[in-house]
Design a protein around this motif. Structure first.
Motif, PDB file in Angstrom:
ATOM      1  N   GLY A  81       0.826  -1.208   0.000  1.00  0.00           N
ATOM      2  CA  GLY A  81       0.000   0.000   0.000  1.00  0.00           C
ATOM      3  C   GLY A  81       0.859   1.256   0.000  1.00  0.00           C
ATOM      4  O   GLY A  81       2.083   1.197   0.206  1.00  0.00           O
ATOM      5  N   ASN A 110       0.534  16.174  -1.052  1.00  0.00           N
ATOM      6  CA  ASN A 110      -0.458  15.165  -1.436  1.00  0.00           C
ATOM      7  C   ASN A 110      -1.492  15.880  -2.306  1.00  0.00           C
ATOM      8  O   ASN A 110      -2.167  16.784  -1.845  1.00  0.00           O
ATOM      9  CB  ASN A 110      -1.136  14.570  -0.197  1.00  0.00           C
ATOM     10  N   ILE A 144      -1.589   9.400  -4.750  1.00  0.00           N
ATOM     11  CA  ILE A 144      -2.430   8.195  -4.771  1.00  0.00           C
ATOM     12  C   ILE A 144      -3.787   8.428  -5.463  1.00  0.00           C
ATOM     13  O   ILE A 144      -4.406   7.492  -5.955  1.00  0.00           O
ATOM     14  CB  ILE A 144      -2.615   7.631  -3.330  1.00  0.00           C
ATOM     15  N   SER A 187      -4.561   1.290  -4.917  1.00  0.00           N
ATOM     16  CA  SER A 187      -5.711   1.312  -3.995  1.00  0.00           C
ATOM     17  C   SER A 187      -6.899   2.104  -4.530  1.00  0.00           C
ATOM     18  O   SER A 187      -8.029   1.628  -4.499  1.00  0.00           O
ATOM     19  CB  SER A 187      -5.294   1.903  -2.645  1.00  0.00           C
TER      20      SER A 187
HETATM   21  C1  LIG Z   1      -3.463  10.693   0.716  1.00  0.00           C
HETATM   22  C2  LIG Z   1      -3.454   9.253   1.035  1.00  0.00           C
HETATM   23  N1  LIG Z   1      -2.291   8.578   0.992  1.00  0.00           N
HETATM   24  C3  LIG Z   1      -2.231   7.272   1.289  1.00  0.00           C
HETATM   25  C4  LIG Z   1      -3.359   6.565   1.644  1.00  0.00           C
HETATM   26  C5  LIG Z   1      -3.218   5.102   1.973  1.00  0.00           C
HETATM   27  O1  LIG Z   1      -3.223   4.351   0.798  1.00  0.00           O
HETATM   28  P1  LIG Z   1      -3.064   2.743   0.841  1.00  0.00           P
HETATM   29  O2  LIG Z   1      -4.411   2.188   1.131  1.00  0.00           O
HETATM   30  O3  LIG Z   1      -2.586   2.388  -0.541  1.00  0.00           O
HETATM   31  O4  LIG Z   1      -2.079   2.423   1.889  1.00  0.00           O
HETATM   32  C6  LIG Z   1      -4.589   7.208   1.715  1.00  0.00           C
HETATM   33  C7  LIG Z   1      -5.800   6.485   2.131  1.00  0.00           C
HETATM   34  O5  LIG Z   1      -6.854   7.011   2.360  1.00  0.00           O
HETATM   35  C8  LIG Z   1      -4.643   8.597   1.395  1.00  0.00           C
HETATM   36  O6  LIG Z   1      -5.792   9.276   1.444  1.00  0.00           O
END
Ligand SMILES: Cc1ncc(COP(=O)(O)O)c(C=O)c1O
Length: 397
Positions: free
Chosen positions: A101, A175, A209, A237
């Motif tokens: 993840g 992000n 992501i 994901s």
């Molecule tokens: C900005 C962000 N990064 C990472 C993640 C986690 O992603 P993963 O499920 O691939 O670990 C999330 C999950 O909500 C997210 O909103």
């Protein structure tokens, strides 16, 4: 005895709080009939052809360790995906690491670069996970509140922070599309920020992501402008509705990835082999799987945005991800946790208190519209009823 040992644990642990989001989600789950618009989880199922690839992998006894950096097939598929979609060029043999993840990618990258005392710049409001990981590694998060600039970090605020904190800054975290605001950065904005960052010897950790979930312009990656500084985080994901398969990845400069690969190896050895085979199918033959989901999210965004603004909740119109970050109207409890508890108890709709997302989040709530249209319609009906009743009561009082 247990108590004494607990006191001897890593001192930074005392700085950490359990996730507010998960806590609130669990607390509200016990309310009968509640509709939860809390978690950032696609409500779609993984596309059939990807599931088939996962099943075939199990049947082919792909139940052994994979190479630590990821299966060669998946790394090649990711490399092609990044080039086709975002014009990024990463050598699959030396510049990519497949992680458990995006979460592991965040943990491995921050753990690999932080020395105690380093400062990490974080524009807020933002997905909170980066903060405890930075603290656990002994770093000092430095927040840059973007709420006065439409939730977009301006080059001026960035330059000020970099000048103020100087050599102590080890990295900045981005992000976008952004959880929780739904805001994303346009090409011109990325270009301007990259112009500032280029002059500083710091890592740019970029969690993209939600890159496949943009509703206007296609996503532009920070790595296109800063390939030598960016540590890119992404995964399957959200783009392929694969949260439970736990496949993410890291991409970056060769030497950085080589060193980060050792931390990743010590953490997990390798990501799950059959999940990697399924993700290979996703990135290879399902490059555009996200298109249909995106169209559906866009309809939901339009609906929820219209309803919430009509009810008096102001918010930026989301351009990506699947969240709405709304300001609580006057006349309601302004502390976001109080508002959310009241809403959950009386309207039976759970949304996340804004304060979980750092400076600039006060008096706001995050609504996840990763739910079916029927569920969203019922949630909006309940919130509307709650708002109307409260207003009538305050007129009578
Ligand atoms: C900005 C962000 N990064 C990472 C993640 C986690 O992603 P993963 O499920 O691939 O670990 C999330 C999950 O909500 C997210 O909103």
């Amino acid at each position: 005895m247990t108590h004494v040992l607990a006191d001897k644990m890593k001192k930074e642990l005392s700085l950490l709080q359990p996730s507010d989001i998960l806590k609130f989600d669990q607390e509200t789950s016990s309310i009968p009939g509640i509709i939860k618009l809390t978690l950032g989880e696609p409500d779609f199922n993984t596309p059939e052809h990807i599931k088939e690839a996962g099943k075939k992998s199990i049947d082919a006894n792909r139940s052994h360790y994979a190479p630590s950096a990821g299966t060669p097939g998946l790394r090649r598929a990711i490399s092609r995906f990044l080039e086709t979609k975002y014009k990024l060029r990463y050598n699959p043999d030396t510049q990519l690491l497949v992680t458990t993840g995006a979460t592991e990618a965040i943990f491995a990258s921050l753990t690999s670069i932080i020395n105690p005392g380093d400062k990490i710049l974080i524009p807020t409001p933002i997905f909170p996970l980066y903060i405890p990981i930075a603290l656990l590694n002994g770093a000092e998060p430095v927040f840059m509140d973007t709420s006065d600039n439409g939730f977009v970090l301006s080059p001026e605020i960035l330059a000020q922070a970099l000048n103020k904190h100087g050599k102590a800054v080890k990295a900045i975290i981005f992000n976008f599309p952004t959880n929780p605001t739904g805001v994303t950065y346009r090409r011109s904005e990325i270009e301007a920020l990259a112009g500032v960052l280029k002059k500083h010897d710091i890592f740019v950790i970029c969690d993209e992501i939600y890159s496949e979930l943009t509703y206007g312009e296609p996503h532009v990656s920070m790595a296109e402008y800063l390939p030598d500084q960016t540590i890119l985080i992404n995964g399957a994901s959200k783009s392929h509705a694969m949260t439970g398969w736990r496949i993410g990845f890291l991409a970056g400069p060769e030497e950085v990835m080589r060193k980060m690969g050792t931390v990743h190896q010590f953490m997990i050895t390798s990501a799950t082999t059959m999940a990697q085979d399924a993700a290979q199918e996703a990135f290879e033959n399902g490059m555009n799987d996200g298109t249909q989901m995106r169209a559906e999210y866009e309809k939901r965004r339009d609906f929820v945005y219209q309803k919430m603004t009509e009810m008096g909740f102001s918010c930026p119109k989301p351009e990506g991800a699947f969240y709405l970050f709304a300001k609580i109207p006057e006349g309601f409890p302004q502390k976001s946790i109080d508002f959310c508890v009241d809403l959950a108890r009386n309207a039976k709709v759970a949304v996340i208190p804004g304060d979980s997302f750092g400076p600039g989040s006060a008096g706001r709530i995050r609504i996840s519209y990763a739910a079916s249209m029927d569920v969203l319609k019922e949630a909006m009906r309940r919130i509307e009823h709650y708002v109307t009743e409260k207003k009538q009561r305050s007129v009578q009082a």
